[in-house]
Design an enzyme around this catalytic site. Structure first.
Site, PDB file in Angstrom:
ATOM      1  CB  SER A   8      -0.906   0.015   1.227  1.00 54.49           C
ATOM      2  OG  SER A   8      -1.502   1.285   1.326  1.00 54.49           O
ATOM      3  CG  HIS A  33      -3.898  -1.353  -1.745  1.00 56.00           C
ATOM      4  ND1 HIS A  33      -5.005  -2.086  -2.092  1.00 56.00           N
ATOM      5  CD2 HIS A  33      -4.293  -0.526  -0.750  1.00 56.00           C
ATOM      6  CE1 HIS A  33      -6.037  -1.721  -1.331  1.00 56.00           C
ATOM      7  NE2 HIS A  33      -5.634  -0.764  -0.504  1.00 56.00           N
ATOM      8  CG  ASP A  35      -5.118   2.711   0.600  1.00 50.04           C
ATOM      9  OD1 ASP A  35      -6.081   1.946   0.456  1.00 50.04           O
ATOM     10  OD2 ASP A  35      -4.034   2.372   1.124  1.00 50.04           O
ATOM     11  CG  MET A  37      -8.412   7.453   2.023  1.00 46.58           C
ATOM     12  SD  MET A  37      -7.747   7.437   3.683  1.00 46.58           S
ATOM     13  CE  MET A  37      -6.793   5.908   3.659  1.00 46.58           C
ATOM     14  CG  HIS A  66      -9.217   0.447  -0.870  1.00 41.68           C
ATOM     15  ND1 HIS A  66      -8.673   0.252   0.380  1.00 41.68           N
ATOM     16  CD2 HIS A  66     -10.559   0.406  -0.720  1.00 41.68           C
ATOM     17  CE1 HIS A  66      -9.664   0.103   1.259  1.00 41.68           C
ATOM     18  NE2 HIS A  66     -10.817   0.204   0.624  1.00 41.68           N
ATOM     19  CG  MET A  68     -11.316   3.476   1.638  1.00 35.05           C
ATOM     20  SD  MET A  68      -9.806   3.431   2.593  1.00 35.05           S
ATOM     21  CE  MET A  68      -8.606   3.559   1.277  1.00 35.05           C
ATOM     22  CG  MET A 137     -11.934  -2.424   4.636  1.00 28.42           C
ATOM     23  SD  MET A 137     -10.348  -2.071   3.829  1.00 28.42           S
ATOM     24  CE  MET A 137      -9.454  -1.189   5.115  1.00 28.42           C
ATOM     25  CG  ASP A 171      -6.332  -2.539   2.883  1.00 27.96           C
ATOM     26  OD1 ASP A 171      -5.240  -2.316   3.438  1.00 27.96           O
ATOM     27  OD2 ASP A 171      -6.944  -1.683   2.213  1.00 27.96           O
TER      28      ASP A 171
HETATM   29  C1  DX5 Z   1      -6.522   1.806   5.328  1.00 26.54           C
HETATM   30  C2  DX5 Z   1      -6.006   1.523   3.939  1.00 26.54           C
HETATM   31  C3  DX5 Z   1      -4.929   0.512   3.905  1.00 26.54           C
HETATM   32  C4  DX5 Z   1      -3.675   0.916   4.632  1.00 26.54           C
HETATM   33  C5  DX5 Z   1      -2.999  -0.305   5.184  1.00 26.54           C
HETATM   34  O1  DX5 Z   1      -7.638   2.609   5.266  1.00 26.54           O
HETATM   35  O2  DX5 Z   1      -7.069   1.048   3.117  1.00 26.54           O
HETATM   36  O3  DX5 Z   1      -4.632   0.127   2.575  1.00 26.54           O
HETATM   37  O4  DX5 Z   1      -2.769   1.592   3.819  1.00 26.54           O
HETATM   38  O5  DX5 Z   1      -1.896   0.078   5.929  1.00 26.54           O
HETATM   39  P1  DX5 Z   1      -1.180  -0.895   6.983  1.00 26.54           P
HETATM   40  O6  DX5 Z   1      -0.728  -2.088   6.233  1.00 26.54           O
HETATM   41  O7  DX5 Z   1      -0.099  -0.062   7.518  1.00 26.54           O
HETATM   42  O8  DX5 Z   1      -2.249  -1.235   8.022  1.00 26.54           O
HETATM   43 ZN    ZN Z   2      -6.577   0.092   1.169  1.00 31.81          ZN
END
Ligand code: DX5
Ligand code: ZN
Length: 218
Positions: A8, A33, A35, A37, A66, A68, A137, A171
Site C-alpha cells: 500500500s 495498492h 488508497d 480517500m 481502493h 474509500m 477490511m 487490508d
Molecule cells: C486503510 C487503507 C490501507 C492501509 C494499510 O484505510 O485502506 O490500505 O494503507 O496500511 P497498513 O498495512 O499499515 O495497516
Molecule cells: Zn486500502
C-alpha cells in the site's frame, strides 16, 4: 491458487511517490495498492486520478485502486483512464452497488467490493457472481498503521466457502505476525503498508509475507 502481495502506497513517502512505486516493482510486489480517500467516506484525504496517471508512467505494476469515497460511480471513469486495473469500492458508499459494479465493468476494468469491519458479510453475498474480488477490511478504513482485527476472519472464511475461486483481499494491519491467520481463513490477496514500507529491506519483507501465506493457498 497463488498468493498476491499488494504493497500500500499510503505508507510511502508521498514526496517521492513515483520512485516508491517503481521500487515496489523491483522488490517483487505483484500489485500496487493505491488508497483513495475523499475526506467524507473516511476522515482523511489522500490522492486523486491525476496522481494515478503520473504513477502509471513510472511502473508497469498492476494498479489495485481502493476507493474509500462516497461516490465511486462519479469517479471510477477517471481512475480507469488514469490506469487503474482493479477498482474496489465500498458496499457502504452512497451509490447503488449493482449499478456501480456494472459501470466499472463497462469501462473494461476489474471490480472489487469492500466491507468495513462492522458490516456483515451478507451485505456482499448477493453480488459475488459479478465480482472479480472482495476486500475484507481488517481495520477501520482511513489510516495506515492500525492493528489487524482478528474478529473479521469469520467473514473471510464464509466468503471462501461461498466462492472457492474468488480473489479475497485483506487490508489493514497485515504483517508477518498476522498474515498466516488471514491466509488460513482463505484470503489470497494481501495488502501491506507499514509492514513493507516500514521494513529495512522491503524486498525481504515481501518475500517473507509470500512465504508465510503460500502454504495455505493450496
Ligand atoms: C486503510 C487503507 C490501507 C492501509 C494499510 O484505510 O485502506 O490500505 O494503507 O496500511 P497498513 O498495512 O499499515 O495497516
Ligand atoms: Zn486500502
Amino acid at each position: 491458487m497463488s498468493v498476491l502481495i499488494s504493497p500500500s502506497l499510503l505508507a510511502a513517502d508521498f514526496s517521492r511517490m513515483g520512485e516508491e512505486a517503481a521500487r515496489m516493482e523491483q522488490c517483487g510486489a505483484d500489485w500496487l495498492h493505491i488508497d483513495v480517500m475523499d475526506g467524507h467516506f473516511v476522515p482523511n484525504i489522500t490522492l486523486g486520478a491525476p496522481v494515478v496517471k503520473c504513477l502509471r508512467e513510472r511502473t508497469g505494476l498492476f494498479f489495485d485502486v481502493h476507493l474509500m469515497i462516497s461516490h465511486p460511480l462519479q469517479y471510477a471513469g477517471d481512475f480507469v483512464k488514469a490506469g487503474a486495473q482493479m477498482i474496489t469500492f465500498h458496499v457502504e458508499c452512497e451509490d447503488d452497488t449493482a449499478e456501480t459494479i456494472r459501470a466499472i465493468k463497462a469501462l473494461g476494468c476489474r471490480v472489487g467490493l469492500s466491507i468495513k469491519p462492522n458490516t456483515p458479510v451478507e451485505a456482499i453475498l448477493p453480488f459475488l457472481p459479478q465480482l472479480d474480488m472482495v476486500l475484507v477490511m481488517t481495520v477501520e478504513p482511513g489510516f495506515g498503521g492500525q492493528s489487524f482485527m482478528p474478529e473479521t476472519m469469520p467473514k473471510v472464511k464464509a466468503l471462501r466457502e461461498a466462492a472457492p475461486g474468488l480473489l479475497i483481499q485483506v487490508d489493514g494491519g497485515v504483517s508477518a505476525k498476522t498474515i498466516a491467520m488471514a491466509a488460513e481463513n482463505g484470503a489470497n490477496v494481501f495488502v501491506a503498508g507499514s509492514a513493507v514500507f516500514g521494513a529495512e529491506d522491503p524486498q525481504a519483507a515481501i518475500r517473507q509475507l509470500r512465504s508465510i501465506a503460500e502454504p495455505f493457498a493450496g
